[in-house]
Write a protein that holds these residues in place. Structure first.
Motif, mmCIF file in Angstrom:
data_model
loop_
_atom_site.group_PDB
_atom_site.id
_atom_site.type_symbol
_atom_site.label_atom_id
_atom_site.label_comp_id
_atom_site.label_asym_id
_atom_site.label_seq_id
_atom_site.Cartn_x
_atom_site.Cartn_y
_atom_site.Cartn_z
ATOM 1 N N PRO A 78 7.729 18.041 4.085
ATOM 2 C CA PRO A 78 8.123 16.776 4.680
ATOM 3 C C PRO A 78 9.340 16.191 3.977
ATOM 4 C CG PRO A 78 6.184 16.507 3.314
ATOM 5 C CD PRO A 78 6.450 17.966 3.381
ATOM 6 N N ALA A 79 10.181 15.485 4.739
ATOM 7 C CA ALA A 79 11.382 14.889 4.168
ATOM 8 C C ALA A 79 10.980 13.763 3.220
ATOM 9 C CB ALA A 79 12.263 14.340 5.271
ATOM 10 N N ARG A 83 9.186 8.119 7.278
ATOM 11 C CA ARG A 83 7.925 7.603 7.806
ATOM 12 C C ARG A 83 6.995 8.719 8.270
ATOM 13 N NH1 ARG A 83 7.382 2.324 8.850
ATOM 14 N NH2 ARG A 83 9.150 1.015 8.242
ATOM 15 N N ASP A 84 7.570 9.938 8.452
ATOM 16 C CA ASP A 84 6.731 11.066 8.879
ATOM 17 C C ASP A 84 5.932 11.661 7.724
ATOM 18 O OD1 ASP A 84 8.106 10.595 11.168
ATOM 19 O OD2 ASP A 84 9.631 12.131 10.740
ATOM 20 N N HIS A 85 6.273 11.261 6.535
ATOM 21 C CA HIS A 85 5.602 11.831 5.364
ATOM 22 C C HIS A 85 4.117 11.491 5.388
ATOM 23 C CE1 HIS A 85 4.817 12.940 1.240
ATOM 24 N NE2 HIS A 85 6.035 13.436 1.145
ATOM 25 N N ASP A 90 2.830 1.612 4.587
ATOM 26 C CA ASP A 90 3.711 0.497 4.933
ATOM 27 C C ASP A 90 3.836 -0.484 3.776
ATOM 28 O OD1 ASP A 90 4.314 1.480 7.376
ATOM 29 O OD2 ASP A 90 2.605 0.518 8.371
ATOM 30 N N LYS A 91 2.770 -0.584 2.992
ATOM 31 C CA LYS A 91 2.827 -1.486 1.850
ATOM 32 C C LYS A 91 3.347 -0.722 0.628
ATOM 33 C CE LYS A 91 -0.055 -4.472 -0.925
ATOM 34 N NZ LYS A 91 -1.407 -4.585 -1.477
ATOM 35 N N ASN A 273 7.405 3.597 -0.912
ATOM 36 C CA ASN A 273 6.397 3.629 0.142
ATOM 37 C C ASN A 273 5.636 4.951 0.173
ATOM 38 O OD1 ASN A 273 8.515 1.656 0.958
ATOM 39 N ND2 ASN A 273 6.953 1.239 2.487
ATOM 40 N N VAL A 274 6.235 6.017 -0.397
ATOM 41 C CA VAL A 274 5.556 7.316 -0.392
ATOM 42 C C VAL A 274 4.802 7.470 -1.705
ATOM 43 C CG1 VAL A 274 5.893 9.790 -0.324
ATOM 44 C CG2 VAL A 274 7.263 8.329 1.119
#
Lengths: 424, 623
Positions: A78-79, A83-85, A90-91, A273-274
């Motif tokens: 995943p990149a 957001r696709d991760h 979101d937090k 976020n990740v």
């Protein structure tokens, strides 16, 4: 280096057209003279065509375009930061990693961990035991280990590029040698081996684990903070460490936690976020050696020179040491009293070694409270911190002449003291 | 009609005279007075009668003996042509120069000197061992394999007693260590998509072996002398280089030999099937290595019948090595490194632990026969790794490949993934494997290898197999012994660090480190581009001469033996570490000048600020 293959690579389709004569030429059967040799040996040789059926053309499709797409599918990583991760949230959380540092140095680290320095240097009981130590092996063996780690190891790798800030366009000859991580690992493993040789019964009650990463979460100033660290190695023990002092208020009463206003103590931690939720440590709680006795952190960032950049000054380096010590103590507390405990029935202690190879710094952290955001509670945590201590003043192989001077046995002594500090 | 006359030096040979470009247009003479090719020379040949005495010399009766005394005939060389004799002589003198070098760094440099681009080596590593490849590795290292057996040293009652004593002591700690490793939750590499089962197995076995070694050394290290003083390496770099004769020629080489035999001007003296010699480079890194000052005591006496080759052994390997997966060829400088640089006194490897991750290779797993062949490939791994390690070690004692060992070297190897253990011992008796020595060399190396054993007795992994543990401990407890020879290093004179000549020392050190780390290929590959015949040139210039109108300037178009004809044969050019280019000197001077200018200006500014206060009112008035 043959360039042709490289040059041809992007234009293969054109070349295939050019070399079509080569592709469609009639393949011949090589005559190796085997038939004659075999006949001479007395072996019967039969023509293979007797056993071969003619190929049924209808079985195999000739129109390649009708075939389905047979491209193999590989799992795609995943990149990062997308957001696709799968780990996207979101937090965001504030992340403290091996590469980040407390901007305001020791003050910020103390403010973050709500800790005070009761005295300069290490606790008295530990220092006494360090002074009591007599090195059975003379300095010779330890010196040999230092030389092995920095001079004699034959492993070579491309090291990060050098830069002259007066003349930034200058390209230096690429340095090649032993990378920092490798030499630090060699050094620590062998020094610990020397220590364990002298006291085997103590060595068998401990375990050294490497390649471990851990993460712990804590709430500070109302926001979530995640500490993700990867120590070089951990000395694991069967029981947790003894606390060095009481957790009563009277000891820390006269000491103030430094104030770094207008900054919060989470200044310059990154929002991300990740991330993965929850605490993690790869040594399971069921293991016979579940507790971290001493953690060893190597100060390097692979593939770059940023760890010797002037922004990593001594103050920030020491601040990072305190943060590491806090994180390991927190991990121990979670292991001992469960994940959601904010109050501690008894203090938790951790020991940390932070080294650059040449310089050693030692820290001991006693976690008395986890009420970090609550200013009304007067219980504070305690930290003991040494200065950076040089293991040697200079080491280099200068075009065939080996330079090594100023060996200092003190870090080895302190390491030995830390190793033998008692457990509950 | 003669247009030009070219006088060739003597060592050019007659090829220049015969080549296509020169024929008809030029007259070639040789300046050694022999007059070149007959019929082309206009000078008279200076010949003498064969049986006449030289001038002023008279025969005397005392000069004669009853029996004629002829000079000794060297069977190898007496049938050689002059060209071959010269070549032979240069090779011998090259070997002598290597032998004369005072330390291993200089010896390695000398081995590399003839090849500016490095040797074209077959790379040997532990990534994969082909099906039934044991015979090849036996041939390449000339070793005799004794299967499922260890040397007599390990069955001596003293060693057994000692091992049993420590095994009882260490049984529980080792069980704890193994449990600790197996109880782990996921590791950092477990979720990595780029990892394979093979690479994960390698990392796992690395961590298990370091744990077991730690536990053993913490007990034995305090009590056994040679273990308390040993050095421990983690995945060290071990490299070895050797030339191996007695191989089958490749198809391409046979074709070219046949062509050359037919050619008019250059006759090939070699038969189609004559054996060839190629270089090999071993590159390996064990999981862990223990090194001591003294080597392991030899398992067998050097003069015992095991160490000599049995009669009627074929000296040429019957098949091409490419059938066994040894075809990967790479330009590479010769490097012989046993894990450390030469200044470390602990130069003898005591034990080395190697992984068996190659058994999990995709290609191996795809074939059931190959999987069943695992003992065979473990044997070839044991042979290759032990030989490579000891060959590099021998160089650090001063014995290069062209000099015979004065005494054997021994070492111990363990191949393991933590659960299955394979023990082997190796004795290096000979290292003269180049084509020049191969046929005269009667000696061979010996490898003992046990079948693999489990460390656990049961499937539940709860009780430890004591025989396995005892064998591990026997390997640790096997005492190294001082070499019982008067001068163990006859070919080492002075280590590099003690040289007085600073410039020579720096040059040797700098170039040696460059070669051994393959720096030219790693860092600066464009400088070291090997001369290449492009494919269009191969088609339009070599196969079909379509470009006859173009001037012949490329190296392969020059006449044979013309200067610049063989650019790939150029020798290594030594590099001066202190060299700074003209442009760089200029830039650095400019930088210094700028700095000085700034300094002067700053000084002026500080001075002028003092004046400014005084001059200020005047200036104001002017304005």
């Amino acid at each position: 280096m043959r360039l042709t293959a490289v040059v041809r690579m992007p234009m293969l389709h054109k070349r295939m057209k050019d070399l079509s004569w080569k592709r469609w030429r009639k393949p011949g059967i090589m005559d190796l003279g085997m038939e004659k040799k075999l006949r001479d040996e007395g072996v019967d040789v039969i023509d293979a065509n007797q056993f071969v059926r003619e190929m049924d053309r209808n079985l195999y499709p000739t129109d390649w375009r009708t075939l389905p797409d047979m491209k193999p599918v590989f799992p795609k990583p995943p990149a990062p930061n997308s957001r696709d991760h799968p780990d996207w949230h979101d937090k965001p959380v504030m992340v403290f990693e091996q590469e980040s540092f407390p901007m305001e140095g020791v003050n910020q680290a103390q403010a973050f961990t709500k800790s005070v320095q009761v005295k300069d240097g290490l606790p008295d009981s530990l220092l006494e035991s360090c002074n009591f130590i007599k090195l059975q092996n003379p300095g010779d063996a330890a010196e040999r280990i230092v030389k092995q780690a920095f001079l004699w190891d034959a492993y070579t790798e491309k090291l990060p590029n050098l830069k002259n800030f007066d003349f930034p366009t200058r390209v230096f000859r690429r340095p090649m040698g032993i990378p920092a991580r490798r030499s630090n690992e060699l050094l620590m493993r062998n020094l610990l081996r020397l220590i364990e040789q002298d006291n085997s019964s103590e060595a068998l009650s401990k375990m050294i684990s490497n390649d471990e990463e851990f993460r712990v979460n804590v709430k500070r100033h109302g926001s979530d903070v995640q500490m993700r660290l990867s120590p070089l190695m951990n000395i694991m023990s069967k029981r947790p460490l003894c606390p060095f002092l009481d957790s009563s208020e009277s000891i820390t009463e006269n000491h103030q936690i430094p104030n770094i206003y207008p900054f919060l103590s989470t200044a310059n931690f990154n929002n991300q976020n990740v991330y993965k939720e929850g605490d993690f440590f790869s040594v399971s709680a069921n293991s016979a050696f579940p507790h971290i006795h001493t953690a060893v952190f190597s100060h390097h960032i692979p593939g770059s020179h940023t760890h010797i950049h002037p922004r990593w000054n001594d103050d920030r380096y020491s601040g990072a040491t305190i943060m590491y010590a806090f994180a390991t103590a927190l991990l121990g507390a979670r292991r001992k009293f469960g994940d959601n405990s904010s109050t501690l029935p008894e203090p938790v202690t951790s020991q940390v070694v932070h080294l650059t190879g040449k310089e050693f710094q030692f820290a001991v952290f006693q976690l008395n409270t986890l009420d970090l955001d609550n200013d009304s509670s007067k219980i504070k945590n305690i930290v003991w911190l040494t200065d950076k201590i040089n293991l040697f003043s200079h080491i280099e192989n200068k075009l065939g002449t080996e330079l090594f001077d100023g060996y200092n046995p003190e870090p080895f002594k302190i390491l030995k003291g830390l190793y033998s500090s008692p457990t509950i | 009609m003669l247009r030009t006359i070219i006088v060739c030096p003597a060592n050019w040979g007659t090829h220049a005279a015969n080549c296509r470009a020169f024929r008809g247009n030029f007259l070639c003479l040789r300046n050694d007075g022999s007059g070149g090719r007959r019929g082309w020379s206009s000078l008279p040949r200076t010949s003498k009668s064969r049986f006449s005495y030289p001038e002023g010399m008279v025969a005397h009766e005392d000069d004669y003996l009853d029996e004629a005394q002829y000079p000794e005939i060297d069977e190898e060389t007496h049938q050689f042509s002059k060209y071959q004799k010269d070549k032979h002589q240069t090779m011998l003198s090259w070997h002598q120069t290597i032998r004369d070098q005072p330390n291993p760094e200089a010896k390695t440099l000398e081995i590399n000197m003839p090849r500016g681009y490095g040797y074209r080596c077959s790379i040997l590593n532990e990534e994969r061992f082909e099906y039934a490849s044991e015979s090849v590795y036996k041939f390449l290292t000339r070793s005799h394999l004794i299967e499922n057996e260890l040397p007599d040293v390990y069955s001596s009652p003293e060693l057994i007693k000692e091992a049993k004593h420590y095994a009882e002591k260490l049984r529980e700690p080792i069980l704890e260590a193994l449990n600790f490793e197996s109880n782990h939750q996921s590791r950092s590499y477990d979720g990595d998509l780029e990892q394979t089962t093979k690479s994960i197995d390698l990392k796992r076995s690395q961590s298990i072996v370091t744990q077991i070694n730690r536990v053993i050394l913490s007990v034995l290290g305090g009590e056994v002398d040679h273990l308390s003083n040993c050095q421990v390496d983690l995945s060290p770099k071990i490299e070895a280089f050797w030339l191996m004769g007695g191989q089958q020629p490749t198809n391409r080489m046979r074709e070219s030999r046949l062509k050359l035999q037919k050619s008019k001007f250059r006759k090939c003296k070699k038969n189609e099937y004559d054996p060839i010699e190629t270089p090999f480079q071993y590159k390996g890194s064990p999981l862990l290595q223990l090194r001591c000052e003294n080597p392991v005591n030899n398992f067998v006496d050097a003069n015992s019948p095991h160490c000599t080759l049995p009669p009627n052994t074929p000296l040429v390997f019957p098949y091409q090595l490419s059938n066994y997966g040894i075809g990967q060829v790479k330009y590479n400088f010769a490097s012989l490194v046993p894990g450390t640089w030469a200044s470390d006194n602990h130069r003898c490897s005591h034990i080395a632990f190697h992984p068996r991750h190659h058994l999990l290779d995709e290609a191996v797993q795809s074939s059931e026969y190959w999987v069943a062949d695992r003992e065979n490939s473990l044997a070839s791994q044991a042979i290759l790794t032990s030989f490579g390690r000891l060959l590099a070690q021998a160089l650090y004692f001063g014995f290069d490949q062209f000099t015979e060992l004065n005494y054997p070297f021994s070492s111990q190897t363990i191949i393991t993934d933590g659960l299955k253990w394979t023990f082997s011992a190796y004795q290096l008796n000979t290292i003269r494997l180049a084509a020049l020595h191969l046929h005269k060399n009667p000696r061979q190396n010996i490898c003992w290898k046990m079948n693999s054993m489990n460390i656990f007795e049961d499937a539940e992994l709860k009780t430890i197999n004591m025989t396995t543990l005892e064998t591990i401990l026997k390997f640790y407890l096997n005492k190294p012994k001082q070499i019982a020879v008067e001068n163990p290093t006859p070919y080492l004179k002075s280590p590099l660090s003690t040289w007085d000549d600073e410039t020579r020392k720096e040059i040797v050190f700098h170039n040696y480190r460059d070669m051994v780390s393959q720096r030219w290929y790693v860092v600066n590959y464009r400088r070291r581009m090997y001369p290449e015949v492009y494919e269009w040139e191969n088609i339009y210039k070599i196969r079909h001469q379509q470009r006859f109108f173009e001037p012949r300037r490329r190296f392969f178009e020059l006449p044979l033996d013309f200067p610049g004809r063989y650019p790939y044969d150029k020798p290594y050019g030594l590099i001066d570490p202190h060299f700074v280019g003209k442009r760089m000197k200029f830039l650095m001077n400019e930088l210094d000048a700028n700095k000085e200018k700034e300094r002067i200006e700053e000084a002026k500014r500080t001075q002028s600020s003092v004046y400014e206060v005084e001059d200020d009112p005047k200036e104001k008035r002017r304005k």
